[in-house]
Design a protein around this motif. Sequence first.
Motif, mmCIF file in Angstrom:
data_model
loop_
_atom_site.group_PDB
_atom_site.id
_atom_site.type_symbol
_atom_site.label_atom_id
_atom_site.label_comp_id
_atom_site.label_asym_id
_atom_site.label_seq_id
_atom_site.Cartn_x
_atom_site.Cartn_y
_atom_site.Cartn_z
ATOM 1 N N SER A 100 0.835 -1.198 0.000
ATOM 2 C CA SER A 100 0.000 0.000 0.000
ATOM 3 C C SER A 100 0.873 1.251 0.000
ATOM 4 C CB SER A 100 -0.923 -0.002 1.216
ATOM 5 O OG SER A 100 -0.265 0.600 2.304
ATOM 6 N N PRO A 101 0.432 2.292 -0.716
ATOM 7 C CA PRO A 101 1.215 3.535 -0.781
ATOM 8 C C PRO A 101 1.487 4.099 0.604
ATOM 9 C CG PRO A 101 -0.585 3.592 -2.354
ATOM 10 C CD PRO A 101 -0.776 2.349 -1.538
ATOM 11 N N TRP A 102 0.545 3.907 1.506
ATOM 12 C CA TRP A 102 0.735 4.436 2.865
ATOM 13 C C TRP A 102 1.980 3.826 3.500
ATOM 14 C CZ3 TRP A 102 -1.313 8.220 5.780
ATOM 15 C CH2 TRP A 102 -1.007 8.207 7.149
ATOM 16 N N ASN A 103 2.086 2.490 3.391
ATOM 17 C CA ASN A 103 3.250 1.820 3.971
ATOM 18 C C ASN A 103 4.539 2.238 3.290
ATOM 19 O OD1 ASN A 103 1.641 0.483 5.708
ATOM 20 N ND2 ASN A 103 1.595 -1.449 4.576
ATOM 21 N N PHE A 104 4.436 2.486 1.997
ATOM 22 C CA PHE A 104 5.651 2.867 1.265
ATOM 23 C C PHE A 104 6.100 4.272 1.644
ATOM 24 C CE2 PHE A 104 7.505 4.888 -2.550
ATOM 25 C CZ PHE A 104 8.672 4.146 -2.608
ATOM 26 N N PHE A 105 5.168 5.218 1.583
ATOM 27 C CA PHE A 105 5.595 6.604 1.782
ATOM 28 C C PHE A 105 5.844 6.951 3.239
ATOM 29 C CE2 PHE A 105 3.611 7.172 -2.437
ATOM 30 C CZ PHE A 105 4.726 7.668 -3.071
ATOM 31 N N PHE A 106 5.140 6.268 4.149
ATOM 32 C CA PHE A 106 5.275 6.671 5.560
ATOM 33 C C PHE A 106 5.900 5.600 6.423
ATOM 34 C CE2 PHE A 106 1.827 9.151 3.715
ATOM 35 C CZ PHE A 106 2.331 10.423 3.924
#
Lengths: 488, 273
Positions: A225-231
């Motif tokens: 998920s983008p959330w896990n990647f970016f944050f």
Amino acid sequence: MSVLLVLLIVFGIGIVGFFIGRQRASARETGEVKVHSRAYYHGWWVFLVSVLPAVLFIVLWSAGSSIYLERSAQASLPAQTAESAVASRGLALSMVRGIATGLDRLDAQELQNLPQSYADLRSLLGSKGVALASEGQDYMVPIAERWHSQAATARTIGAGLAIALAVAGVIFGLSGIHPRARARNNVERIVLWGLLAASTIAILTTVGIIFSMLFQTINFFSVVSPWNFFFGTVWDPRFADAGSGGSQGQFGLIPLLAGTLYIAFVAMLFAVPVGLFAAIYMAEYATPKVRATVKPLLEILAGIPTIVYGFFALVTVGPFLRDLSAAISGGGGFIMAQSVLTAGLVMGIMLIPFVSSLSDDIITAVPRAMRDGSLGLGATRSETIKRVILPAALPGIVGALLLTASRAIGETMIVVLAAGVAARLTVNPFEAMTTITVKIVNQLTGDLEFNSPQTLVAFALGITLFFLTLAMNIFALYIVRKYREQYE
Amino acid sequence: MNLMTERSLEKAVGDKMNAVASTNKMKGDKVSVFYGAKQALFDVDLDIPEKMVTALIGPSGCGKSTFLRSLNRMNDTIEGCRVTGQITLDGEDIYDPKIDVVELRARVGMVFQKPNPFPKSIYENVAYGPRIHGLAKSRHELDEIVESSLRRASLFEEVKDRLHDAGTGLSGGQQQRLCIARAIAVSPEVILMDEPCSALDPIATAKVEELIDELRQNYTIVIVTHSMQQAARVSQKTAMFHLGNLVEVGETEMMFTTPKEKRTQDYITGRFG
């Protein structure tokens, strides 16, 4: 006839057309009518109208004919391919293509009595130096044979048409030669199109790069998920688990981003003062003679490949800093050989010529009248620089520094060798950190499935880096435009 | 030959009386200037009288700007430039190694051909010199210097509401008066003007000329000009240069009515140059 030969013939026709055209045009320059274009413009026009359409035709014809041949070969592949030894239709097709291209090596007699079994053909082509896959099927041979003969026909027809087109172009061009013909304007227009095409290629390439990364990135984000990647604050891609299902590993960007920005910051901390002072010296104090020597010398630094800076960091600067820290603390050194400091320092050295060269240009662009005005009021040179020249040049310098910073962020080879691979979050510059670029290299090298998140993350990192530097460049341009001083 | 108006004739007569009483602020003695191997000025002897306007005239490339720039050593900033001879300011040799060139330029200010305000506000432009030389002890004092300089340059009324707007936003004539205010702000003794009106329109030129005439009461002024009328209107002493030589020097009135040299006469009547 090979494409290269056809191209050569077309160019030959064009060149002949050029000379005939020039000669005819100069023969018409009788002096009774004022000629519109010089003779060689007529020559060029004849050359262009014969060569350009023919070359364009060759490109379209070869692309069109190969697509057509591939389609028809694909249609004639038997349906049972799916169950046979070959994994997919696509693979079968590429094997057929392999055979068809291999057949080019055979002479006419060998083609006449072509062995009909794949094994025999494979050994025959093998003796000619063409390596074929071992799992081919016998049904591929006639398809390849037909492909080969059709391709030869298509090439011959294409070559004939291209040459005919070139000749027709010459005739058309020559028929248009008369004293008032505007050959000069026509040539000019074609040159304009050429220039336009060149700049379009540059832009389209950028767009292409973005899209190639974008699709792989979308694939990656369908798994992680983008959330896990970016944050995410943990970078642990777990190579061991690749392909085995289960845990996918964690792909947190934050440690990499922090490392990237930290190393770039250290590099700028070093490069900006040194580069700027060097620029001020060269622009304001150095005599022309010194400047003519020092500037190229400084710019040599910019020509050193970054991998060489990487060696320098790895074998010289890193160990030196480690030993130095050991000597200072007496015992174990507190600076690691691979550290933020090492990478930043060496990257800073690499950036000096960028900072100094760009700033030098900007400082030199400040009008002489500004200097005279200040000196004429009894200001010293350094007061003039500090209070008049630098403020006037500041927007440009800030722009230059942002451009340099975006270089620092995108720099790869130095950090691969000097920064380390440990994805850690730390504020201690004496420890190893890693950067986005290092991880892209790590993720793409090695034996990995191309569709695993471990590999795909490289594209997500790449596109992040791309937008990071793009944003900096746009911001730099904005600053420069907004605050540019109008000296007039 | 009727170049001068009745009014300026009257003025010139009055000036002549002044000239007799005046002392020389600066003296040039056998001044030669070289750019590399090329000699631009040949043994010029020229004195600059105090609290008067001295005009330097002559065709382009005659050395008048070179002479002007050697009066405050602005030629030092040009690579390969060399000055021989002697130039004194109040009896002191300005090319003496003991002289601080920075201090000299504070005493001998300069206004350039093209208005060159710094890319700063109007206020900061004028405050630049006083700040560098520490002429104001407080913000209030600095405000006063800025205001009085702008007033003396007849610019204050036009810009008093926008002192903190960019100096580069003014019109050409206003910019040039701003540059004059900037030069006045460091209280120089001599002001050098290198064709100060050549980039200005006639109305702005008239204002600057009027200003020069007023400034004469407090400052010694040397002006390079291409305009004969301007030289006649603003100056009391005129020096004619040609090909690096000083052709003739004298009171402006005499120069324009009864020049001794034929070259001077030809030039001021427009026969060459």
